[in-house]
Design an enzyme around this catalytic site. Structure first.
Site, short mmCIF file in Angstrom:
data_model
loop_
_atom_site.label_atom_id
_atom_site.label_comp_id
_atom_site.label_asym_id
_atom_site.label_seq_id
_atom_site.Cartn_x
_atom_site.Cartn_y
_atom_site.Cartn_z
N ASP A 1 0.85 -1.19 0.00
CA ASP A 1 0.00 0.00 0.00
C ASP A 1 0.89 1.25 0.00
O ASP A 1 1.88 1.33 0.73
CB ASP A 1 -0.92 -0.01 1.23
CG ASP A 1 -2.07 0.97 1.10
OD1 ASP A 1 -3.22 0.51 1.04
OD2 ASP A 1 -1.81 2.20 1.04
N ILE A 2 0.54 2.21 -0.80
CA ILE A 2 1.35 3.43 -0.93
C ILE A 2 1.29 4.29 0.34
O ILE A 2 2.17 5.11 0.58
CB ILE A 2 0.90 4.25 -2.16
CG1 ILE A 2 2.01 5.16 -2.65
CG2 ILE A 2 -0.38 5.05 -1.86
CD1 ILE A 2 1.74 5.76 -4.01
N ASN B 1 -12.89 -3.08 2.70
CA ASN B 1 -13.85 -1.98 2.82
C ASN B 1 -14.81 -2.05 1.64
O ASN B 1 -14.39 -2.20 0.49
CB ASN B 1 -13.11 -0.64 2.82
CG ASN B 1 -12.25 -0.46 4.06
OD1 ASN B 1 -12.65 -0.86 5.15
ND2 ASN B 1 -11.07 0.11 3.89
N GLY C 1 -15.12 3.28 4.20
CA GLY C 1 -13.74 3.71 4.00
C GLY C 1 -13.19 3.35 2.64
O GLY C 1 -12.02 3.62 2.35
N GLN C 2 -14.00 2.72 1.78
CA GLN C 2 -13.50 2.37 0.45
C GLN C 2 -13.27 3.63 -0.37
O GLN C 2 -14.17 4.47 -0.52
CB GLN C 2 -14.47 1.44 -0.28
CG GLN C 2 -13.89 0.94 -1.60
CD GLN C 2 -14.77 -0.08 -2.32
OE1 GLN C 2 -15.91 -0.34 -1.92
NE2 GLN C 2 -14.24 -0.65 -3.38
N HIS D 1 -10.34 -4.96 -3.37
CA HIS D 1 -8.99 -5.20 -2.83
C HIS D 1 -9.10 -5.66 -1.39
O HIS D 1 -10.00 -5.25 -0.66
CB HIS D 1 -8.11 -3.96 -2.94
CG HIS D 1 -8.73 -2.72 -2.38
ND1 HIS D 1 -9.70 -2.00 -3.06
CD2 HIS D 1 -8.55 -2.07 -1.20
CE1 HIS D 1 -10.06 -0.96 -2.33
NE2 HIS D 1 -9.38 -0.99 -1.19
N HIS E 1 -7.01 -5.73 2.11
CA HIS E 1 -5.87 -5.20 2.87
C HIS E 1 -5.33 -6.29 3.79
O HIS E 1 -6.11 -6.98 4.46
CB HIS E 1 -6.30 -4.05 3.79
CG HIS E 1 -6.83 -2.83 3.10
ND1 HIS E 1 -6.07 -1.69 2.92
CD2 HIS E 1 -8.04 -2.54 2.59
CE1 HIS E 1 -6.80 -0.76 2.33
NE2 HIS E 1 -8.01 -1.25 2.12
P1 5GP Z 1 -9.64 1.58 0.47
O1 5GP Z 1 -9.66 2.85 1.28
O2 5GP Z 1 -10.36 1.75 -0.85
O3 5GP Z 1 -10.10 0.36 1.23
O4 5GP Z 1 -8.13 1.29 0.17
C1 5GP Z 1 -7.45 1.82 -0.91
C2 5GP Z 1 -5.99 1.75 -0.60
O5 5GP Z 1 -5.26 1.94 -1.79
C3 5GP Z 1 -5.51 2.80 0.39
O6 5GP Z 1 -4.97 2.16 1.53
C4 5GP Z 1 -4.49 3.59 -0.39
O7 5GP Z 1 -3.40 4.00 0.38
C5 5GP Z 1 -4.09 2.64 -1.49
N1 5GP Z 1 -3.67 3.29 -2.71
C6 5GP Z 1 -4.31 4.31 -3.36
N2 5GP Z 1 -3.64 4.66 -4.46
C7 5GP Z 1 -2.55 3.84 -4.52
C8 5GP Z 1 -1.46 3.74 -5.45
O8 5GP Z 1 -1.36 4.46 -6.45
N3 5GP Z 1 -0.54 2.78 -5.19
C9 5GP Z 1 -0.61 1.96 -4.10
N4 5GP Z 1 0.35 1.05 -3.94
N5 5GP Z 1 -1.63 2.04 -3.21
C10 5GP Z 1 -2.57 2.98 -3.42
#
Ligand code: 5GP
Length: 113
Positions: free
Chosen positions: A31-32, A86, A92-93, A99, A101
């Site tokens: 995760d970034i 999420n 929180g998505q 995906h 986590h």
């Molecule tokens: P969500 O909040 O949708 O459950 O999780 C999305 C996740 O994707 C977040 O934890 C966010 O940091 C990660 N993310 C968003 N953009 C990028 C990216 O460009 N590269 C990587 N490696 N992770 C990303």
């Protein structure tokens, strides 16, 4: 939902990532914006927006994603980790490409915020 999420661009190699694993069904990468010392994502190559959009046809794929995440955890010698999916903006998505986590390396609180 179109195929133009950031994760679709990662799958297509248009955006770089710290890749941990890839096969014909999925890709896993760090995760970034890590929320724990270890934080990686396992995503299907199939552009499913969220868990809400999965059907019976995705049953094997979902199992595969979880087991890929487990294998990475084993490779990293993890014995504790949290797995999060999420679903929907209020949960929180932020990226509408399914995906999972995997977070580890620190104590986790429950319930999550
Ligand atoms: P969500 O909040 O949708 O459950 O999780 C999305 C996740 O994707 C977040 O934890 C966010 O940091 C990660 N993310 C968003 N953009 C990028 C990216 O460009 N590269 C990587 N490696 N992770 C990303």
């Amino acid at each position: 939902m179109t195929n133009t999420t950031i994760f679709q661009k990662i799958i297509q190699g248009e955006i770089p990532c710290e890749k941990l694993y890839e096969d014909k069904l999925c890709i896993a990468f760090n995760d970034i914006s890590a929320q724990a010392p270890i934080h990686y994502l396992v995503i299907p190559k199939k552009p499913i927006p969220s868990l809400r959009d999965c059907t019976e046809i995705d049953k094997n794929l979902l199992g595969h994603l979880i087991l890929v995440g487990q294998k990475i955890a084993e490779d990293k010698k993890l014995s504790n980790w949290r797995t999060v999916i999420n679903t929907g903006a209020e949960s929180g998505q932020t990226v509408f490409h399914l995906h999972i986590h995997f977070l580890s390396g620190r104590a986790m609180l429950w319930p999550p915020g």
